[in-house]
Design a protein around this motif. Structure first.
Motif, mmCIF file in Angstrom:
data_model
loop_
_atom_site.group_PDB
_atom_site.id
_atom_site.type_symbol
_atom_site.label_atom_id
_atom_site.label_comp_id
_atom_site.label_asym_id
_atom_site.label_seq_id
_atom_site.Cartn_x
_atom_site.Cartn_y
_atom_site.Cartn_z
ATOM 1 N N GLN A 207 0.834 -1.200 0.000
ATOM 2 C CA GLN A 207 0.000 0.000 0.000
ATOM 3 C C GLN A 207 0.871 1.253 0.000
ATOM 4 O O GLN A 207 0.586 2.230 -0.698
ATOM 5 C CB GLN A 207 -0.939 0.008 1.209
ATOM 6 N N LYS A 208 1.944 1.205 0.778
ATOM 7 C CA LYS A 208 2.863 2.338 0.831
ATOM 8 C C LYS A 208 3.516 2.559 -0.537
ATOM 9 O O LYS A 208 3.627 3.702 -1.006
ATOM 10 C CB LYS A 208 3.939 2.064 1.895
ATOM 11 N N LEU A 209 3.904 1.475 -1.185
ATOM 12 C CA LEU A 209 4.531 1.575 -2.510
ATOM 13 C C LEU A 209 3.594 2.201 -3.538
ATOM 14 O O LEU A 209 4.027 2.983 -4.386
ATOM 15 C CB LEU A 209 4.970 0.199 -3.004
ATOM 16 N N ALA A 210 2.324 1.870 -3.456
ATOM 17 C CA ALA A 210 1.356 2.412 -4.418
ATOM 18 C C ALA A 210 1.287 3.935 -4.333
ATOM 19 O O ALA A 210 1.006 4.606 -5.325
ATOM 20 C CB ALA A 210 -0.012 1.798 -4.194
ATOM 21 N N GLY A 211 1.578 4.481 -3.167
ATOM 22 C CA GLY A 211 1.518 5.927 -2.988
ATOM 23 C C GLY A 211 2.838 6.642 -3.224
ATOM 24 O O GLY A 211 2.900 7.866 -3.152
ATOM 25 N N MET A 212 3.882 5.887 -3.509
ATOM 26 C CA MET A 212 5.200 6.487 -3.734
ATOM 27 C C MET A 212 5.440 6.632 -5.235
ATOM 28 O O MET A 212 4.789 5.984 -6.046
ATOM 29 C CB MET A 212 6.286 5.603 -3.109
ATOM 30 N N SER A 213 6.392 7.487 -5.574
ATOM 31 C CA SER A 213 6.718 7.621 -6.998
ATOM 32 C C SER A 213 8.223 7.802 -7.179
ATOM 33 O O SER A 213 8.924 8.251 -6.267
ATOM 34 C CB SER A 213 5.963 8.787 -7.627
ATOM 35 N N VAL A 214 8.671 7.428 -8.361
ATOM 36 C CA VAL A 214 10.076 7.592 -8.751
ATOM 37 C C VAL A 214 10.096 8.177 -10.147
ATOM 38 O O VAL A 214 9.127 8.078 -10.894
ATOM 39 C CB VAL A 214 10.839 6.251 -8.734
ATOM 40 N N GLU A 215 11.211 8.806 -10.491
ATOM 41 C CA GLU A 215 11.368 9.361 -11.829
ATOM 42 C C GLU A 215 12.586 8.737 -12.504
ATOM 43 O O GLU A 215 13.615 8.533 -11.870
ATOM 44 C CB GLU A 215 11.555 10.876 -11.777
ATOM 45 N N GLY A 216 12.425 8.478 -13.771
ATOM 46 C CA GLY A 216 13.535 8.038 -14.600
ATOM 47 C C GLY A 216 13.687 9.035 -15.725
ATOM 48 O O GLY A 216 12.702 9.654 -16.144
ATOM 49 N N VAL B 290 11.499 5.413 -19.436
ATOM 50 C CA VAL B 290 10.558 4.470 -18.815
ATOM 51 C C VAL B 290 11.331 3.323 -18.157
ATOM 52 O O VAL B 290 11.038 2.929 -17.025
ATOM 53 C CB VAL B 290 9.547 3.937 -19.851
ATOM 54 N N ALA B 291 12.335 2.811 -18.843
ATOM 55 C CA ALA B 291 13.142 1.725 -18.275
ATOM 56 C C ALA B 291 13.842 2.188 -17.001
ATOM 57 O O ALA B 291 13.925 1.444 -16.007
ATOM 58 C CB ALA B 291 14.165 1.223 -19.295
ATOM 59 N N ASP B 292 14.344 3.414 -16.998
ATOM 60 C CA ASP B 292 15.012 3.967 -15.813
ATOM 61 C C ASP B 292 14.019 4.096 -14.654
ATOM 62 O O ASP B 292 14.332 3.734 -13.510
ATOM 63 C CB ASP B 292 15.623 5.326 -16.159
ATOM 64 N N ALA B 293 12.822 4.592 -14.929
ATOM 65 C CA ALA B 293 11.809 4.733 -13.878
ATOM 66 C C ALA B 293 11.414 3.368 -13.317
ATOM 67 O O ALA B 293 11.276 3.199 -12.099
ATOM 68 C CB ALA B 293 10.579 5.463 -14.417
ATOM 69 N N GLN B 294 11.251 2.394 -14.187
ATOM 70 C CA GLN B 294 10.863 1.058 -13.717
ATOM 71 C C GLN B 294 11.990 0.396 -12.934
ATOM 72 O O GLN B 294 11.733 -0.321 -11.966
ATOM 73 C CB GLN B 294 10.425 0.195 -14.896
ATOM 74 N N ARG B 295 13.241 0.649 -13.318
ATOM 75 C CA ARG B 295 14.372 0.112 -12.554
ATOM 76 C C ARG B 295 14.387 0.717 -11.155
ATOM 77 O O ARG B 295 14.565 0.016 -10.156
ATOM 78 C CB ARG B 295 15.705 0.418 -13.272
ATOM 79 N N LYS B 296 14.163 2.033 -11.078
ATOM 80 C CA LYS B 296 14.142 2.687 -9.774
ATOM 81 C C LYS B 296 12.960 2.219 -8.938
ATOM 82 O O LYS B 296 13.072 2.066 -7.714
ATOM 83 C CB LYS B 296 14.100 4.207 -9.955
ATOM 84 N N ALA B 297 11.820 1.958 -9.566
ATOM 85 C CA ALA B 297 10.662 1.440 -8.836
ATOM 86 C C ALA B 297 10.963 0.056 -8.273
ATOM 87 O O ALA B 297 10.590 -0.259 -7.133
ATOM 88 C CB ALA B 297 9.434 1.389 -9.745
ATOM 89 N N LYS B 298 11.672 -0.752 -9.043
ATOM 90 C CA LYS B 298 12.035 -2.091 -8.566
ATOM 91 C C LYS B 298 12.973 -1.996 -7.367
ATOM 92 O O LYS B 298 12.830 -2.744 -6.390
ATOM 93 C CB LYS B 298 12.683 -2.901 -9.694
ATOM 94 N N SER C 142 13.687 -2.385 -1.490
ATOM 95 C CA SER C 142 14.016 -1.716 -0.241
ATOM 96 C C SER C 142 12.840 -1.759 0.738
ATOM 97 O O SER C 142 13.012 -2.117 1.909
ATOM 98 C CB SER C 142 14.408 -0.259 -0.520
ATOM 99 N N GLU C 143 11.653 -1.415 0.245
ATOM 100 C CA GLU C 143 10.475 -1.384 1.124
ATOM 101 C C GLU C 143 10.099 -2.780 1.612
ATOM 102 O O GLU C 143 9.750 -2.958 2.779
ATOM 103 C CB GLU C 143 9.284 -0.738 0.401
ATOM 104 N N MET C 144 10.161 -3.751 0.750
ATOM 105 C CA MET C 144 9.829 -5.121 1.153
ATOM 106 C C MET C 144 10.891 -5.662 2.108
ATOM 107 O O MET C 144 10.575 -6.385 3.046
ATOM 108 C CB MET C 144 9.690 -6.030 -0.071
ATOM 109 N N GLY C 145 12.130 -5.291 1.873
ATOM 110 C CA GLY C 145 13.193 -5.711 2.779
ATOM 111 C C GLY C 145 13.001 -5.135 4.164
ATOM 112 O O GLY C 145 13.186 -5.821 5.176
ATOM 113 N N GLN C 146 12.585 -3.857 4.201
ATOM 114 C CA GLN C 146 12.321 -3.238 5.506
ATOM 115 C C GLN C 146 11.112 -3.875 6.174
ATOM 116 O O GLN C 146 11.094 -4.065 7.388
ATOM 117 C CB GLN C 146 12.090 -1.741 5.339
#
Length: 106
Positions: free
Chosen positions: A22-31, A74-82, A87-91
Motif C-alpha cells: 500500500q505504501k509503494l502504491a503511494g510512492m513515486s520515482v522518476e527516470g 521508462v526503463a530507468d523509472a521502472q528500474r528505480k521502482a524495482k 528496499s520497502e519489502m526488505g524493511q
C-alpha cells in the motif's frame, strides 16, 4: 517454536507485506533520458504514471530518437521502482528473522 507461534509470525509478515504494498502504491520515482529532456514517472509498483518531454527534442524528422529517449526514461523509472520495492519489502520483512525459521521448515 510451536506451530501457533509460527502461524502468528506468518500473519504478521503477511500484514507487513500488505502495508508495504500500500505504501509503494503511494510512492513515486522518476527516470530520465537525454539529460533530463524526457522524464518518466512511475509509482512504487512500477506502473508508469506520466511522461514529460521537453519540446526541444521533438523532431518530426527523427521520431526514432524520441522513441529511444522515451523507452530509456521508462526503463530507468521502472528500474528505480524495482529498487524501491526491494528496499520497502526488505524493511517490511526486516526483524522477522526470516519468518522465525520458517524457511528451514520447507
Amino acid at each position: 517454536m510451536n506451530i501457533q507461534k509460527l502461524m502468528k509470525e506468518a500473519q504478521k509478515a503477511q500484514q507487513k507485506m500488505q502495508e508495504a504494498q500500500q505504501k509503494l502504491a503511494g510512492m513515486s520515482v522518476e527516470g530520465s533520458a537525454g539529460g533530463g529532456m524526457v522524464v518518466a514517472t512511475a509509482n512504487g509498483e512500477g506502473t508508469v504514471t506520466a511522461v514529460k518531454i521537453d519540446p526541444s527534442v521533438i523532431d518530426p524528422e527523427d521520431a526514432d530518437m524520441l522513441e529511444d529517449l522515451v523507452t530509456a526514461a521508462v526503463a530507468d523509472a521502472q528500474r528505480k521502482a524495482k529498487e524501491l520495492q526491494e528496499s520497502e519489502m526488505g524493511q517490511a520483512m526486516g526483524g522477522m528473522g526470516g519468518l522465525g525459521g520458517l524457511g528451514g521448515m520447507f
